[in-house]
Design a protein around this motif. Sequence first.
Motif: not given
Length: 129
Positions: A62-68
Amino acid sequence: MKKKAVKKIAAKETAKSTVKEYSFFADVYDVVRQIPKGRATSYGAIANYLGTKLSARMVGWAMNAAHSATPKVPAHRVVNRNGMLTGKHHFATPTLMEELLKKEKILVKEDTIVDFKKIYWDPSEELGL
């Protein structure tokens, strides 16, 4: 060749505004957005708070995908259980995670938060469980 008969199931239509789909990532983001500046937590602490104690790795995804995600998610405040910046390679530059932590007066040495126990934020305690 005979065609197989396809059984059609009439779907009951429901207005999208009345359907609430569960999103683990959205729940993770809601917790991470509540971490105060100058504090940090772990993937496992978030998983535990959400009732999925063994899902620390999913919190990492989830953190990896959080940038967007919008509104923004302060993913730099989430580290491993020892305070190590294990997710730093998923930021725009390899040093961005550390730079963001330093802006919040969090000292990092050798990719690990110094005095992690002092700045550790436990959502189960802070948000109540």
